[in-house]
Design an enzyme around this catalytic site. Structure first.
Site, PDB file in Angstrom:
ATOM      1  N   GLN A   1      -1.535 -16.740 -81.136  1.00  0.00           N
ATOM      2  CA  GLN A   1      -0.634 -15.801 -80.528  1.00  0.00           C
ATOM      3  C   GLN A   1      -0.414 -15.866 -78.895  1.00  0.00           C
ATOM      4  OE1 GLN A   1      -0.771 -11.849 -82.632  1.00  0.00           O
ATOM      5  NE2 GLN A   1       1.107 -11.691 -82.749  1.00  0.00           N
TER       6      GLN A   1
ATOM      7  N   ASP B   1       0.749 -24.101 -81.404  1.00  0.00           N
ATOM      8  CA  ASP B   1      -0.202 -24.922 -80.404  1.00  0.00           C
ATOM      9  C   ASP B   1       0.416 -24.482 -78.487  1.00  0.00           C
ATOM     10  OD1 ASP B   1       0.228 -26.359 -82.887  1.00  0.00           O
ATOM     11  OD2 ASP B   1       1.372 -28.507 -81.759  1.00  0.00           O
TER      12      ASP B   1
ATOM     13  N   ARG C   1      -7.841  -5.850 -74.662  1.00  0.00           N
ATOM     14  CA  ARG C   1      -8.387  -6.381 -76.279  1.00  0.00           C
ATOM     15  C   ARG C   1      -7.451  -7.920 -76.496  1.00  0.00           C
ATOM     16  NH1 ARG C   1      -5.019  -5.475 -81.560  1.00  0.00           N
ATOM     17  NH2 ARG C   1      -7.362  -5.307 -82.896  1.00  0.00           N
TER      18      ARG C   1
ATOM     19  N   HIS D   1      -8.949 -12.573 -86.044  1.00  0.00           N
ATOM     20  CA  HIS D   1      -7.359 -11.933 -85.497  1.00  0.00           C
ATOM     21  C   HIS D   1      -6.390 -12.921 -86.696  1.00  0.00           C
ATOM     22  CE1 HIS D   1      -4.269  -9.363 -83.838  1.00  0.00           C
ATOM     23  NE2 HIS D   1      -3.990 -10.219 -84.840  1.00  0.00           N
TER      24      HIS D   1
ATOM     25  N   ASN E   1      -9.389  -6.939 -87.189  1.00  0.00           N
ATOM     26  CA  ASN E   1      -7.704  -7.125 -87.311  1.00  0.00           C
ATOM     27  C   ASN E   1      -7.764  -6.786 -88.654  1.00  0.00           C
ATOM     28  OD1 ASN E   1      -5.715  -6.710 -85.255  1.00  0.00           O
ATOM     29  ND2 ASN E   1      -4.420  -7.967 -86.115  1.00  0.00           N
ATOM     30  N   GLU E   2      -6.962  -5.475 -88.962  1.00  0.00           N
ATOM     31  CA  GLU E   2      -6.376  -5.714 -90.280  1.00  0.00           C
ATOM     32  C   GLU E   2      -5.761  -6.517 -90.978  1.00  0.00           C
ATOM     33  OE1 GLU E   2      -1.586  -6.367 -88.862  1.00  0.00           O
ATOM     34  OE2 GLU E   2      -2.181  -4.448 -87.667  1.00  0.00           O
TER      35      GLU E   2
ATOM     36  N   ASN F   1      -4.789   1.012 -86.245  1.00  0.00           N
ATOM     37  CA  ASN F   1      -2.976  -0.472 -85.467  1.00  0.00           C
ATOM     38  C   ASN F   1      -1.910   0.625 -85.950  1.00  0.00           C
ATOM     39  OD1 ASN F   1      -4.643  -2.348 -84.320  1.00  0.00           O
ATOM     40  ND2 ASN F   1      -3.860  -3.563 -85.154  1.00  0.00           N
TER      41      ASN F   1
ATOM     42  N   TYR G   1       1.991   1.431 -86.207  1.00  0.00           N
ATOM     43  CA  TYR G   1       3.404   0.742 -85.760  1.00  0.00           C
ATOM     44  C   TYR G   1       4.346   1.777 -86.591  1.00  0.00           C
ATOM     45  CZ  TYR G   1       1.511  -3.428 -83.714  1.00  0.00           C
ATOM     46  OH  TYR G   1       1.345  -4.367 -82.747  1.00  0.00           O
TER      47      TYR G   1
ATOM     48  N   GLU H   1      -3.324  -1.346 -81.479  1.00  0.00           N
ATOM     49  CA  GLU H   1      -1.874  -1.797 -81.404  1.00  0.00           C
ATOM     50  C   GLU H   1      -1.081  -0.421 -81.347  1.00  0.00           C
ATOM     51  OE1 GLU H   1      -1.374  -4.964 -83.555  1.00  0.00           O
ATOM     52  OE2 GLU H   1      -3.064  -6.163 -82.906  1.00  0.00           O
TER      53      GLU H   1
HETATM   54  C1  BGC Z   1      -0.760  -7.493 -85.732  1.00  0.00           C
HETATM   55  C2  BGC Z   1      -0.258  -8.344 -84.774  1.00  0.00           C
HETATM   56  C3  BGC Z   1       1.072  -8.175 -84.323  1.00  0.00           C
HETATM   57  C4  BGC Z   1       1.770  -6.951 -84.410  1.00  0.00           C
HETATM   58  C5  BGC Z   1       3.470  -7.037 -84.559  1.00  0.00           C
HETATM   59  C6  BGC Z   1      -0.287  -6.489 -85.560  1.00  0.00           C
HETATM   60  O1  BGC Z   1      -0.421  -5.867 -87.361  1.00  0.00           O
HETATM   61  O2  BGC Z   1      -1.966  -7.545 -85.660  1.00  0.00           O
HETATM   62  O3  BGC Z   1      -0.934  -9.698 -84.765  1.00  0.00           O
HETATM   63  O4  BGC Z   1       1.627  -9.045 -83.746  1.00  0.00           O
HETATM   64  O5  BGC Z   1       1.602  -5.980 -85.844  1.00  0.00           O
HETATM   65  O6  BGC Z   1       3.952  -7.329 -86.217  1.00  0.00           O
END
Ligand code: BGC
Length: 499
Positions: free
Chosen positions: A50, A83, A108, A153, A197-198, A337, A339, A406
């Protein structure tokens, strides 16, 4: 210089304690001590594909994301790719300047497997890739910032994909070999490791829904194999580290899982439990529960659905005998993580296609209409969900150490990003409330340090505390208002009111 002034003005404004400018629902009531423990670690997170760019430089091999973005640009909202991205491969010093300004205690980031092993295999070892991460690690440590390194990741070497990627159990040994390379080269200085990761978030879109690489559409089968092999690769890595490296290196190894928390409008505990078992529990239960193995609701439903489909065994791989024991307890911390969350109820009609995780899950997860939404359709601000999930981990998983690896908010990129500040403050409040209530949560990490390639959203969604000028050759990073707020949190170890 202006940057310093920017922070100074912000801190001053906070001490004056200007009345909150507007009422906002993205908040959470404080419970207990207003201060984070002395040892609490504050960080920010990124991932190699990313931010790094330099996709084909210094010997790096092709990853599945290079291949996907180059061959299927229509799958990205803005037809973009990684890229160049934020060009962190050439501009780590700019990232470091931002990290120093924030005063984070950990950073991280992830290592790109195809930079270390361009074909995924030890025979292709690439010293220049190793040199790059040595530089990053050394500079972090020289500035008192602890590296928290994610080994994987999403950016799998394409050559491993040609063998089936995560659907082939070969991945277990290949990953352990790669992990050993990382321990040997970086383990003298890296003390916090994340294996994956996830897994759910690369297994499901990659092997069931086919909208992420490798675009396999085998729902309810290949995504389950991918989860199973990721779990076993994680556990085998953990056991290898403990047997061969721990005595000298004394580091910690965790697995990062993503999960929502679930609420029920009818207070139905069974519905909530099913939600947790099919999400956090999928890989969390085998490692952290008392009994080990996959969660009961998954084992029973998938077995029964598989037989109804005319199969002779479950689509969910077996996790018993030797593997069950290897996996159980195989982590020093749980990387979480978080959200967003959902309400949940049992589905009133068949969900998804047959077979699939949705069909097995048999649940309807939906947002509350009063929740504040971010730019992505899935992202609602639900801080009570984070408090809930931390307490769930405390109660169901034996209170292991948890690092929030995250948590973040995305928008159109406004430098005055009040919504992100409210989101961060409310979620850090959730962490603090949970810590005050006996949860063993030791760190919090904002996603993300800088704007970056947001997978299928390309560069249209911004998660950064720092904006990146993507069209400028120098890719300047500049702090948003949230960067100033987060620094203030780190300096005071409290959650100052928002001005
Ligand atoms: C991921 C990240 C992503 C973020 C927001 C997470 O699930 O690990 O790579 O950018 O969510 O969508």
């Amino acid at each position: 210089m202006w940057l310093f002034a920017f922070f100074a003005i912000g801190i001053l404004a906070n001490t004056i304690n200007v009345t909150q400018a507007f009422d906002y629902k993205c908040n959470l009531t404080a419970k207990g001590s207003p201060k984070f423990p002395e040892s609490f670690s504050f960080g920010v997170s990124t991932a190699a594909y990313q931010i790094e760019g330099a996709w084909n430089e210094d010997g790096k091999g092709e990853s599945i994301w290079d291949h996907f973005t180059h061959n299927f640009p229509e799958m990205m909202d803005d037809r973009s790719n990684g890229d160049v991205a934020a060009d962190s491969y050439h501009r780590f010093d700019q990232d470091l300047a931002a990290l120093k300004e924030l005063k984070v205690t950990h950073y991280r980031f992830s290592i790109s497997w195809p930079r270390i092993y361009p074909t995924g295999d030890i025979s292709s070892k690439n010293q220049k890739g190793i040199d790059y991460y040595n530089g990053v690690i050394d500079k972090l440590l020289a500035n008192g910032i602890q590296p928290l390194v994610t080994m994987f990741h999403y950016d799998l070497p394409i050559e491993i994909q040609k063998l089936g990627g995560f659907a082939n159990p070969l991945i277990i040994n290949m990953f352990v070999t790669y992990a050993i390379e990382l321990f040997e080269n970086f383990g003298d200085r890296v003390k916090l490791w994340n294996t994956f990761n996830e897994p759910f978030d690369y297994c499901k879109p990659g092997y069931a829904d086919a909208n992420y690489p490798p675009q396999v559409h085998a729902p309810g089968v290949a995504d389950y194999l991918c989860m199973d092999h990721s779990l076993k690769a994680h556990a085998a890595t953990y056991r290898t580290y403990r047997a061969k490296f721990y005595e000298k290196q004394r580091g910690k190894i965790g697995l990062t899982l993503s999960s929502r928390f679930f609420f029920s409008h009818t207070n139905n505990a069974e519905d909530i439990s099913r939600g947790m078992q099919f999400n956090l529990g999928f890989l969390g239960h085998p490692i952290w529960s008392n009994t080990g193995g996959y969660p009961k609701a998954m084992v029973e439903t998938i077995q029964s659905n598989s037989l109804k489909e005319g199969r002779i065994s479950s689509r969910l791989p077996r996790l018993d005998g030797k593997w069950k024991e290897i996996v159980k307890g195989a982590a020093d911390f749980l990387g979480l993580n978080y959200y967003t969350s959902r309400y949940i109820r049992r589905a009133s009609k068949p969900m998804g296609e047959s077979p699939s995780w949705e069909r097995d899950y048999d649940s309807d997860a939906y947002p509350d209409e009063t929740w504040v939404r971010g730019k992505p359709e899935w992202l609602y601000c639900v801080p009570e969900g984070l408090e809930g999930i931390l307490k769930y981990i405390r109660d169901e998983f034996g209170n292991p150490e948890v690092i929030i690896t995250e948590n973040g908010w995305s928008d159109d990129g406004d430098p005055e990003d009040d919504d992100r500040i409210y989101f961060i403050k409310a979620h850090m409040q959730a962490v603090l409330n949970a810590a005050n209530d006996g949860c063993n949560v030791t760190g919090y990490t904002v996603w993300s340090l800088i704007d970056n390639f947001e997978w299928q959203k390309g560069y249209t969604h911004k998660f950064g505390l720092y904006a990146v000028n993507m069209t400028s050759p120098n890719k300047e990073r500049s702090p948003r208002k949230s960067a100033k707020y987060y620094r203030n949190v780190i300096e005071t170890k409290t959650l100052p009111s928002i001005v």
